[in-house]
Scaffold this active site. Structure first.
Site, PDB file in Angstrom:
ATOM      1  N   LYS A   1      28.998  70.790   9.674  1.00  0.00           N
ATOM      2  CA  LYS A   1      30.184  70.936  10.526  1.00  0.00           C
ATOM      3  C   LYS A   1      30.925  69.599  10.594  1.00  0.00           C
ATOM      4  O   LYS A   1      30.309  68.567  10.885  1.00  0.00           O
ATOM      5  CB  LYS A   1      29.724  71.350  11.930  1.00  0.00           C
ATOM      6  CG  LYS A   1      30.769  72.067  12.775  1.00  0.00           C
ATOM      7  CD  LYS A   1      30.157  72.485  14.119  1.00  0.00           C
ATOM      8  CE  LYS A   1      31.117  73.346  14.915  1.00  0.00           C
ATOM      9  NZ  LYS A   1      31.344  74.661  14.283  1.00  0.00           N
TER      10      LYS A   1
ATOM     11  N   HIS B   1      24.852  86.942  11.554  1.00  0.00           N
ATOM     12  CA  HIS B   1      24.435  85.542  11.719  1.00  0.00           C
ATOM     13  C   HIS B   1      22.935  85.477  12.005  1.00  0.00           C
ATOM     14  O   HIS B   1      22.431  86.198  12.855  1.00  0.00           O
ATOM     15  CB  HIS B   1      25.188  84.888  12.878  1.00  0.00           C
ATOM     16  CG  HIS B   1      26.644  84.706  12.630  1.00  0.00           C
ATOM     17  ND1 HIS B   1      27.446  83.886  13.394  1.00  0.00           N
ATOM     18  CD2 HIS B   1      27.465  85.244  11.701  1.00  0.00           C
ATOM     19  CE1 HIS B   1      28.694  83.927  12.933  1.00  0.00           C
ATOM     20  NE2 HIS B   1      28.729  84.759  11.915  1.00  0.00           N
TER      21      HIS B   1
ATOM     22  N   GLU C   1      22.526  77.684  10.862  1.00  0.00           N
ATOM     23  CA  GLU C   1      23.034  79.054  10.958  1.00  0.00           C
ATOM     24  C   GLU C   1      23.339  79.580   9.566  1.00  0.00           C
ATOM     25  O   GLU C   1      24.050  78.938   8.797  1.00  0.00           O
ATOM     26  CB  GLU C   1      24.305  79.092  11.815  1.00  0.00           C
ATOM     27  CG  GLU C   1      24.795  80.504  12.077  1.00  0.00           C
ATOM     28  CD  GLU C   1      26.066  80.536  12.913  1.00  0.00           C
ATOM     29  OE1 GLU C   1      25.955  80.684  14.147  1.00  0.00           O
ATOM     30  OE2 GLU C   1      27.164  80.394  12.337  1.00  0.00           O
TER      31      GLU C   1
END
Lengths: 203, 203, 203, 203
Positions: A46, A118, A137
């Protein structure tokens, strides 16, 4: 965060290791000349600005950033909706990580039109100071789901999450078209499999 | 062997996974602005002709090819001889594989002049049919050891293992020069570390 | 073909070089914080069995295999249909290869439902024996076009090109749904751009 | 420099393109079952702090940073000294870039003991705004030269270029040992080639 490189290093490592591990699953099906439920795999850590936004939303400070579940993010793309569930079973059967949470946004899809499955895992990473467990994830989706999600993400980013209602409505219609495409594709899949069964019976 | 692709797939997987894992160790030292004992990492699956030669030497048939310890081979290159032992300690400290055997060809080097530290590990690989454990060999060496070994390997290959004595003698002399180079480098390393200690004490 | 490795080497080289070159175009747009018309890039050398099938179809023998235009194949995926034409303009503006042919299967799409824009180029490759020019095919498509084409390809492969009419009909309907999805997405794109123009005018 | 990403992008691109192109040269020799003069290839864009130091040394401001010849740096490692000159000939024969300067630090080696052959090229890069020509430096060296240079670089870095005389003396001795190793290796190479000639004559 004093040292982002140091903090993000194990997440980078999880992404690299899992990309290799998940891509290999595809090759194993190819080696068996079997239909692979995995079309392709991508991964990313991220970006820091997105971490800061999410931390603010969740009221987290730097000591708790590790609670964010998608710092390490993997994405598995499938051809057919049914393949998604085959992939989930494969993930459940592995013993190199532990599944912490599953979120099925396919049977119960989000208001926005978002569809995806997910799986949040706890993954043991070996560092030079010993083993640590970090969250990652894994998003599992069809190519059509991914196509829509990619575009929705870029629109969402442009409007900073405040998508005007008229555009939202269009996005939902596009999401429906994307879902219909998946349904038609699934129908074809069943026919292929039936055709193959007939073929094999005749042999 | 009926299906080499199928047989070698888990070994390819080990090589890919370990390349990622060992390269990351280097980055972790870089992130800490610390001297990395790892300079670079390479990996390969043993080529099929070499497997057949080794199997013949060891009297193995296709059912026992998995006993060959270096089907999956990793190589870690270090700047200094002392770094090798630091790397070995790091490998011993990991819990994602088990060390099966260690062979120290540095303190007791081979007649040929070959120097290297070999660690044979048992590594758990997740396949689509569950977990299997396979052997892999990690060779740890300095850049000088590797330089010599690379050239000795290509000469050995050209002579199919029957290196004429006069060339053998030269290779041994080259091996000695390579070892002397490592010694001189090690001396410099100690001086650097002493210099650094003095420097830090003065601060 | 006596030596496939030798014959295919320059095509492998073109694929590697062009993957790097086309991916970089995407990064250049990212660096300028501009919408990239390129979403992602893939490449492959045509597998040998497919070369043999195509050669037979076209009545080519080993001396003329180089006339097959897609031995080296690149694929550029775009978010929006309009992006495809932006990419084509970018390809036309380059001076590191020459465009030999363009085939627009978007405005005039194939009976099967296939949509894509193909550009055949002549690319100069440096080998250790000097420069040679080889053909390569660049396919430019949206994610929806690619999604459909991927599935049609795997169905086509299973039926060896003889897709039964009832499945063909379904595939065509899926192709229409895929095209409709692209249209709706294009509409959203125009709205975004209008919204941005209003935004910029207000500043 | 206002935007380093933007400034360095074409250099990153040159490094990526040349790594592919030079690695392919090695594969071409392997495909011909011929001794490859190239052992392996590495590449890097000069880190920003090093750019700033060099710019200061040379009295350059941000408008002239492009005059630094090694912003894009490639390194080709060879087994034997003679291979270096084979590589240089191959580089001279290419038509995808122009050689601007050659510096032979092997026949005339530096006071420090540094040995290497440097080729500065002008390389045409296609950007989304057209073609630009940028400088890149290709260093060609044996594994022994590289081994020494790697260690000298890390020592030099630790002492910020002010290596104490006693360590300098040791480094020079190590450089001599490294050069002697290359000589012995070259002797072996000649014997191998003679042996091969005899072998081929006998056939």
């Amino acid at each position: 965060m004093e040292n982002w490189d140091l903090f993000l290093a194990p997440y980078q490592q999880v992404v690299e290791e899992l990309k290799v591990k998940l891509k290999v699953m595809r090759e194993q099906f190819d080696n068996l000349s079997d239909h692979s439920p995995i079309e392709f795999v991508t991964g990313r850590v991220k970006p820091i600005p997105s971490i800061l936004i999410k931390a603010k939303e969740k009221g987290l400070n730097a000591d708790n950033y590790h609670e964010i579940q998608d710092l390490a993010g993997l994405r598995i793309m499938c051809q057919f909706v049914d393949d998604i569930y085959t992939v989930i079973e494969l993930l459940r059967g592995r013993s190199d990580f532990e599944i912490v949470e599953e979120r099925d946004y396919i049977s119960r899809n989000k208001v926005s039109g978002y569809r995806s499955y997910h799986v949040v895992i706890s993954y043991p990473v070996e560092t030079i100071n010993g083993q640590v467990k970090v969250l990652a994830e894994i998003q599992v989706r069809t190519l059509a789901m991914n196509f829509w999600a990619t575009i929705e993400h870029s629109i969402n980013y442009k409007y900073s999450g405040q998508i005007p209602e008229n555009i939202h409505a269009r996005l939902r219609r596009a999401a429906e078209a994307s879902a219909r495409l998946d349904e038609e594709m699934s129908n074809i899949r069943e026919e292929i499999q039936e055709a193959q069964k007939i073929f094999h019976r005749k042999k």
